[in-house]
Write an enzyme that holds these catalytic residues in place. Structure first.
Site, short mmCIF file in Angstrom:
data_model
loop_
_atom_site.label_atom_id
_atom_site.label_comp_id
_atom_site.label_asym_id
_atom_site.label_seq_id
_atom_site.Cartn_x
_atom_site.Cartn_y
_atom_site.Cartn_z
N PHE A 1 0.79 -1.23 0.00
CA PHE A 1 0.00 0.00 0.00
C PHE A 1 0.82 1.29 0.00
O PHE A 1 0.41 2.28 0.64
CB PHE A 1 -0.98 0.01 1.18
N CYS A 2 1.94 1.32 -0.66
CA CYS A 2 2.79 2.53 -0.69
C CYS A 2 3.07 3.06 0.71
O CYS A 2 3.19 4.27 0.93
CB CYS A 2 2.15 3.64 -1.53
N ALA A 3 3.15 2.13 1.65
CA ALA A 3 3.54 2.49 3.02
C ALA A 3 4.36 1.29 3.51
O ALA A 3 4.01 0.64 4.51
CB ALA A 3 2.32 2.73 3.90
#
Ligand SMILES: Cc1ncc(COP(=O)(O)O)c(C=O)c1O
Length: 425
Positions: free
Chosen positions: A374-376
Site C-alpha cells: 500500500f505505498c507504506a
C-alpha cells in the site's frame, strides 16, 4: 480486409447487488455486478462531479488566457472552484489554495517551499507521499503504539530539535489524518498543538481523512493540508495544497513557465515571479479536475456529514466483525482495536498469498480490492510482523489485502466479501 474477432467468453452471471445508481449529487457511478471495495486507492465518481463537468464541457476553453466568453467562463469556474475547495477545507483568509495533480504533488510542492535550513518531523508510518519528498535529515519517528504516544513523540522530538537553539529555525511536522493501511485516525488537533507549542508548523496529509470526515484546518489548527480529488469522488486528476501563504510566496516556483510570472525581460534571468497560487501553477491548469472537486466539496458541505459518518461507521463495524470471525483472517492495526478509524481495513489470510486471494476475489466474486504493501512499506511490513506475533501464526504472507468503503458502499457488498472469505477454496 475484415477480421472476425473471436467470440468473447463471458463468465457465468453472478448475482450481486447493483452499484447504487441514484441521481443525488453524492450517489456514485459504478458498474452493476462489480463490487468496489477499493475506495482508498481511488473512489468512484460522484454524480456531482460528473454533472459539473458535463455542464461545463460545452464551454470548455482556456483558463486565465483568453478574452472570449468561453475563456472568461472557464476562468471564473476555475477561481470559483478554488474558493469552494478552500471553504470546504476551512482555510484562513490569507491562506493559499493551490491546485496540484494529487496529494503526492501537493506534498512535494510543500517540501520545495520549506525555508532553507528547515527541518521536518514525521512518522515511519506515513504513506510514501509523506515520507519521501522531505529532506534527507528529516526526523522519522518510530511508529507509535497509540494516539497519545504519537503526541508525546512529536513533543519530545521538537524539544530535542529546539535544544540549545534560539527556537527560530523553521520546523514542519507532517502527519497523516487517517492511515491508508489501517484507516486509523491520528490525533490531528493535538499534534498540531504540540507542533505550535514549539514554534513548528503542522502539515496534514488528508488524502484518506477528507473523504470520510470534516477537515477544517482553521478549527484543527493545521497550517497546511493536502488532498487528492480522485479519493474525494472527483476524478479528472486534481489535488490541492492549502495553507499559510508566506513560505509558498517566498519559495521558488514549483514549476517554471507561463502563468507563474508577472514579467519576463529580455535577459534569461530577468523574471518577476507571481505571488499567490499562480506562482506554483505554471502552465494551463486542470480546469475540469478543479471543477469536479469543487462540486463534490459543495455537495458534501450541504449534507449531514455526521449522518454519513455514522452510516459508514456502522458498515465498517460490520466489515471488521466479519473479518474477525472469518477463518484464518488477521487484521492489521497500529493502535488499539477500538481506536477511531475511517472505512479502511487491511488484513491477511494466513497460509494464503495475498495477490492470489485478491485475484480470486476479482475473478470469482467480482470484488475489487487492493493487495500489496500500500505505498507504506515500512508501516505495512511492521504491522505484518506484529500481526504474526499477535495471532501466533507463522504462516502469514509477506503482503496484505485492503478493503475500503465510502459513499455508495452497501451491506450486501460487504457481505459478499465476507462470504468469499468464508468460502473454502
Ligand atoms: C495517506 C495518503 N497520503 C498520500 C497519498 C498519495 O495520494 P496520491 O496518489 O493521490 O498522490 C495516498 C494515496 O493512497 C494516501 O493514502
Amino acid at each position: 480486409m475484415s477480421r472476425t474477432l473471436p467470440a468473447r467468453r463471458v463468465a457465468a452471471p453472478v448475482p450481486v447487488d447493483p452499484a447504487p445508481a441514484g441521481r443525488g449529487p453524492l450517489d456514485v457511478l459504478g458498474v452493476p455486478g462489480q463490487v468496489n471495495l477499493d475506495y482508498a486507492a481511488t473512489a468512484p465518481c460522484a454524480r456531482a462531479a460528473a454533472d459539473a463537468v458535463a455542464e461545463l464541457l460545452p464551454w470548455y476553453g482556456s483558463v486565465h488566457r483568453g478574452a472570449g466568453a468561453l475563456s472568461r467562463r472557464c476562468t471564473l469556474a476555475y477561481e470559483r472552484a478554488r474558493q469552494r475547495v478552500g471553504d470546504f477545507l476551512g482555510v484562513r483568509p490569507d491562506d493559499h489554495v493551490i491546485f496540484t495533480r494529487n496529494t503526492t504533488d501537493a506534498l512535494n510542492l510543500l517540501a520545495r517551499a520549506l525555508p532553507s535550513g528547515g527541518k521536518v518531523v514525521t512518522f515511519a508510518s506515513e504513506h510514501h507521499a509523506n515520507l519521501l519528498p522531505w529532506p534527507v535529515d528529516t526526523v522519522r519517528l518510530p511508529v507509535p503504539g497509540s494516539a497519545d504516544a504519537a503526541v508525546r513523540a512529536v513533543d519530545a522530538a521538537l524539544r530535542e530539535l529546539r535544544r540549545g537553539t534560539d527556537g527560530s529555525a523553521p520546523i514542519l511536522v507532517a502527519v497523516t489524518g487517517a492511515s491508508n493501511v489501517t484507516g486509523e485516525c491520528w490525533p490531528v488537533a493535538d499534534l498540531a498543538r504540540a507542533a505550535h507549542r514549539h514554534g513548528a508548523r503542522f502539515a496534514l496529509d488528508a488524502a484518506q481523512l477528507a473523504p470520510h470526515a470534516e477537515v477544517d484546518i482553521t478549527a484543527l489548527g493545521v497550517d497546511y493540508v493536502a488532498v487528492s480529488g480522485h479519493k474525494l469522488y472527483a476524478p479528472f486528476g486534481v489535488g490541492v495544497l492549502a495553507g499559510r501563504a508566506d513560505w509558498l510566496d517566498a519559495a521558488p516556483p514549483y514549476l517554471v513557465g507561463g502563468g507563474a510570472t508577472r514579467t519576463v525581460g529580455a535577459a534569461t534571468h530577468d523574471v518577476g515571479w507571481a505571488d499567490g497560487p499562480g506562482r506554483h501553477e505554471a502552465g494551463t491548469p486542470n480546469l475540469l479536475g478543479a471543477v469536479a472537486l469543487a462540486a463534490v466539496c459543495e455537495a458534501l458541505t450541504s449534507v449531514d456529514r455526521a449522518a454519513l459518518h455514522a452510516r459508514e461507521q456502522a458498515l465498517l463495524a460490520h466489515l471488521r466483525a466479519g473479518i474477525a470471525a472469518a477463518p484464518d483472517v488477521v487484521e492489521l492495526r497500529t493502535f488499539g482495536p477500538d481506536s477511531p478509524r475511517v472505512g479502511i481495513v487491511s488484513f491477511v489470510v494466513a497460509g494464503r498469498d495475498s495477490a492470489q486471494v485478491a485475484a480470486e476475489l476479482a475473478g470469482r466474486w467480482q470484488i475489487g480490492l487492493r493487495d500489496g504493501l500500500f505505498c507504506a512499506h515500512p508501516l505495512a511490513r511492521r504491522l505484518l510482523a506484529e500481526a504474526a506475533v499477535r495471532s501466533g501464526r507463522a504462516d502469514l504472507p509477506p503482503t496484505a489485502l485492503r478493503a475500503s468503503i465510502g459513499l455508495g458502499s452497501t451491506t450486501q457488498q460487504v457481505d459478499r466479501l465476507l462470504s468469499a472469505l468464508a468460502t473454502p477454496r
